[in-house]
Design an enzyme around this catalytic site. Structure first.
Site, PDB file in Angstrom:
ATOM      1  N   ASP A  46       0.833  -1.205   0.000  1.00  0.00           N
ATOM      2  CA  ASP A  46       0.000   0.000   0.000  1.00  0.00           C
ATOM      3  C   ASP A  46       0.864   1.250   0.000  1.00  0.00           C
ATOM      4  O   ASP A  46       1.582   1.515   0.957  1.00  0.00           O
ATOM      5  CB  ASP A  46      -0.889   0.009   1.257  1.00  0.00           C
ATOM      6  N   TYR A  77       3.048   9.942  -0.501  1.00  0.00           N
ATOM      7  CA  TYR A  77       4.184   9.364   0.245  1.00  0.00           C
ATOM      8  C   TYR A  77       5.510   9.623  -0.483  1.00  0.00           C
ATOM      9  O   TYR A  77       6.581   9.440   0.091  1.00  0.00           O
ATOM     10  CB  TYR A  77       4.024   7.846   0.471  1.00  0.00           C
ATOM     11  N   LYS A  83      -2.871   5.932  -4.195  1.00  0.00           N
ATOM     12  CA  LYS A  83      -3.992   6.845  -3.894  1.00  0.00           C
ATOM     13  C   LYS A  83      -3.759   8.188  -4.557  1.00  0.00           C
ATOM     14  O   LYS A  83      -2.620   8.667  -4.597  1.00  0.00           O
ATOM     15  CB  LYS A  83      -4.104   7.056  -2.372  1.00  0.00           C
ATOM     16  N   HIS A  97      -7.730   9.552  -1.710  1.00  0.00           N
ATOM     17  CA  HIS A  97      -7.047   9.526  -0.409  1.00  0.00           C
ATOM     18  C   HIS A  97      -7.878  10.152   0.727  1.00  0.00           C
ATOM     19  O   HIS A  97      -7.933   9.607   1.821  1.00  0.00           O
ATOM     20  CB  HIS A  97      -5.691  10.247  -0.537  1.00  0.00           C
TER      21      HIS A  97
HETATM   22  N1  LIG Z   1      -5.179   6.248   3.790  1.00  0.00           N
HETATM   23  C1  LIG Z   1      -4.590   6.989   4.693  1.00  0.00           C
HETATM   24  O1  LIG Z   1      -4.944   8.163   4.905  1.00  0.00           O
HETATM   25  C2  LIG Z   1      -3.452   6.407   5.478  1.00  0.00           C
HETATM   26  C3  LIG Z   1      -2.948   7.114   6.597  1.00  0.00           C
HETATM   27  C4  LIG Z   1      -1.914   6.532   7.311  1.00  0.00           C
HETATM   28  C5  LIG Z   1      -1.419   5.291   6.942  1.00  0.00           C
HETATM   29  N2  LIG Z   1      -1.906   4.651   5.833  1.00  0.00           N
HETATM   30  C6  LIG Z   1      -1.383   3.340   5.390  1.00  0.00           C
HETATM   31  O2  LIG Z   1      -1.435   2.427   6.491  1.00  0.00           O
HETATM   32  C7  LIG Z   1      -0.137   1.899   6.721  1.00  0.00           C
HETATM   33  C8  LIG Z   1       0.053   1.548   8.184  1.00  0.00           C
HETATM   34  O3  LIG Z   1      -0.135   2.667   9.011  1.00  0.00           O
HETATM   35  P1  LIG Z   1       1.066   3.450   9.722  1.00  0.00           P
HETATM   36  O4  LIG Z   1       2.319   3.295   8.958  1.00  0.00           O
HETATM   37  O5  LIG Z   1       0.566   4.834   9.963  1.00  0.00           O
HETATM   38  O6  LIG Z   1       1.176   2.811  11.163  1.00  0.00           O
HETATM   39  P2  LIG Z   1       1.167   1.338  11.828  1.00  0.00           P
HETATM   40  O7  LIG Z   1       1.278   0.281  10.805  1.00  0.00           O
HETATM   41  O8  LIG Z   1       0.045   1.326  12.772  1.00  0.00           O
HETATM   42  O9  LIG Z   1       2.473   1.382  12.711  1.00  0.00           O
HETATM   43  C9  LIG Z   1       3.747   1.482  12.153  1.00  0.00           C
HETATM   44  C10 LIG Z   1       4.754   1.695  13.300  1.00  0.00           C
HETATM   45  O10 LIG Z   1       4.780   0.558  14.147  1.00  0.00           O
HETATM   46  C11 LIG Z   1       6.079  -0.035  14.138  1.00  0.00           C
HETATM   47  N3  LIG Z   1       5.882  -1.484  14.078  1.00  0.00           N
HETATM   48  C12 LIG Z   1       5.441  -2.219  13.026  1.00  0.00           C
HETATM   49  N4  LIG Z   1       5.325  -3.512  13.362  1.00  0.00           N
HETATM   50  C13 LIG Z   1       5.726  -3.613  14.668  1.00  0.00           C
HETATM   51  C14 LIG Z   1       5.841  -4.698  15.548  1.00  0.00           C
HETATM   52  N5  LIG Z   1       5.524  -5.936  15.197  1.00  0.00           N
HETATM   53  N6  LIG Z   1       6.272  -4.441  16.808  1.00  0.00           N
HETATM   54  C15 LIG Z   1       6.589  -3.176  17.189  1.00  0.00           C
HETATM   55  N7  LIG Z   1       6.500  -2.104  16.381  1.00  0.00           N
HETATM   56  C16 LIG Z   1       6.065  -2.322  15.120  1.00  0.00           C
HETATM   57  C17 LIG Z   1       6.778   0.511  12.904  1.00  0.00           C
HETATM   58  O11 LIG Z   1       8.170   0.654  13.124  1.00  0.00           O
HETATM   59  P3  LIG Z   1       9.312  -0.060  12.202  1.00  0.00           P
HETATM   60  O12 LIG Z   1       9.096   0.331  10.787  1.00  0.00           O
HETATM   61  O13 LIG Z   1      10.558   0.515  12.792  1.00  0.00           O
HETATM   62  O14 LIG Z   1       9.173  -1.521  12.446  1.00  0.00           O
HETATM   63  C18 LIG Z   1       6.149   1.895  12.786  1.00  0.00           C
HETATM   64  O15 LIG Z   1       6.785   2.814  13.655  1.00  0.00           O
HETATM   65  C19 LIG Z   1       0.775   3.030   6.219  1.00  0.00           C
HETATM   66  O16 LIG Z   1       2.115   2.652   6.097  1.00  0.00           O
HETATM   67  C20 LIG Z   1       0.073   3.407   4.947  1.00  0.00           C
HETATM   68  O17 LIG Z   1       0.373   2.492   3.924  1.00  0.00           O
HETATM   69  C21 LIG Z   1      -2.930   5.190   5.109  1.00  0.00           C
END
Ligand SMILES: NC(=O)c1ccc[n+]([C@@H]2O[C@H](COP(=O)([O-])OP(=O)(O)OC[C@H]3O[C@@H](n4cnc5c(N)ncnc54)[C@H](OP(=O)(O)O)[C@@H]3O)[C@@H](O)[C@H]2O)c1
Length: 280
Positions: free
Chosen positions: A49, A54, A83, A116
């Site tokens: 994704d 980004y 997106k 988005h």
């Molecule tokens: N549509 C939208 O508006 C929108 C908004 C935000 C996000 N997104 C999408 O959703 C995806 C996920 O959301 P997100 O990146 O905001 O946050 P998330 O997946 O909730 O959390 C990511 C964070 O958690 C850490 N992490 C991941 N796996 C872990 C584990 N097993 N144990 C401990 N820490 C862990 C990662 O660090 P490390 O990388 O250091 O492991 C990173 O700091 C995004 O990457 C993006 O593709 C979409």
């Protein structure tokens, strides 16, 4: 219920989408991202994704190409999402944004293209462009992101095609109960962003207790909770060991009691912007 990492859910147009994918928000272009994408695919992920905003689509594309060279995975096996950004919402500008994303990714089509954010007064024109792309067979599925029930109802008044996906912030502090119920009724598949609340829930004592019971990590319990709610999940990590950990969700099942207990953590708390009140 999904049994393994490559299990898919069939969207309302018949396209299959993996239950689990890799998120790449806040990861800059470069070798770390290329490595994360190749590593995820090597470890069995089939869904990635990204988004135009980004500014990392080139490295995502490079990671995909390298993974296809290194493994037996082909383009058809993969599910790539991007997106359209707010500034590009408009019929012609959204069509152009799609071409720009394809070019950066080095792909001929996307599996899923999303609006988005529900920018007031702009998302319907953007949606018309996504419908054109879909009708012309340029994209396998189309959807939205950050849409509340009222945005979906408004969009569907004029839409020819119902969104296949709504990707929203979803985690135990924001359980989106009404939106989840509405999505299921409408056949719009919900997808969780920031499923781990960007790391903010990993020290929660109740989640730790549930995790200990299953010999799993808190992250795994939360991601499993997504799947058992019928929600696609896309945790982000650039660390290989966490990429592996976040995909090891298919050898345990939470009880209904655990799920109910996790649901109770809800505080309607967001780590991201409120879709009814954002300004970008
Ligand atoms: N549509 C939208 O508006 C929108 C908004 C935000 C996000 N997104 C999408 O959703 C995806 C996920 O959301 P997100 O990146 O905001 O946050 P998330 O997946 O909730 O959390 C990511 C964070 O958690 C850490 N992490 C991941 N796996 C872990 C584990 N097993 N144990 C401990 N820490 C862990 C990662 O660090 P490390 O990388 O250091 O492991 C990173 O700091 C995004 O990457 C993006 O593709 C979409």
């Amino acid at each position: 219920m999904s049994k393994n990492l490559q299990d898919t859910v069939t969207l309302h147009n018949g396209i299959n989408m993996p239950w689990l994918g890799l998120g790449v928000f806040k990861v800059e272009e470069g070798p770390e991202l290329v490595q994360a994408v190749t590593s995820a695919i090597a470890h069995g992920y089939r869904s990635i994704d990204t988004a135009a905003i980004y500014e990392n689509e080139s490295s995502v594309g490079q990671g995909i190409r390298e993974a296809m060279l290194e493994t037996k995975v082909s383009r058809e096996d993969l599910f790539v999402t991007s997106k359209v950004w707010n500034a590009d919402l408009g019929y012609e500008s959204t069509l152009a944004a799609y071409e720009a994303s394809l070019e950066k990714l080095g792909l001929e089509y996307l599996d899923l293209y999303l609006i988005h954010w529900p920018v007031h007064g702009k998302y319907k024109e953007g949606w018309r462009a996504l419908e054109t792309l879909y009708q012309e067979g340029r994209v396998k599925a189309i959807g939205v992101s950050n849409f509340q029930i009222h945005h979906l109802e408004d969009l569907m008044k004029d839409a020819v095609i119902k969104p296949m996906i709504n990707q929203v912030e979803f985690h135990p502090r924001l359980t989106q109960k009404e939106l989840l119920r509405f999505s299921k009724e409408q056949g719009i598949q919900l997808e969780a962003w920031s499923p781990l609340m960007q790391g903010g829930l990993l020290d929660n004592p109740m989640l730790k207790e549930i995790a200990a019971k299953y010999g799993k990590s808190v992250a795994q319990v939360i991601l499993r909770w997504d799947l058992q709610h019928g929600v696609i999940t896309i945790p982000k990590s650039t660390k290989e060991h966490r990429i592996i950990e976040n995909a090891a969700l298919f050898d345990f099942e939470l009880t209904q009691e655990d799920i109910d207990q996790i649901d109770e953590l809800n505080q309607n708390l967001r780590v991201g912007p409120d879709p009814d009140n954002f300004d970008f």
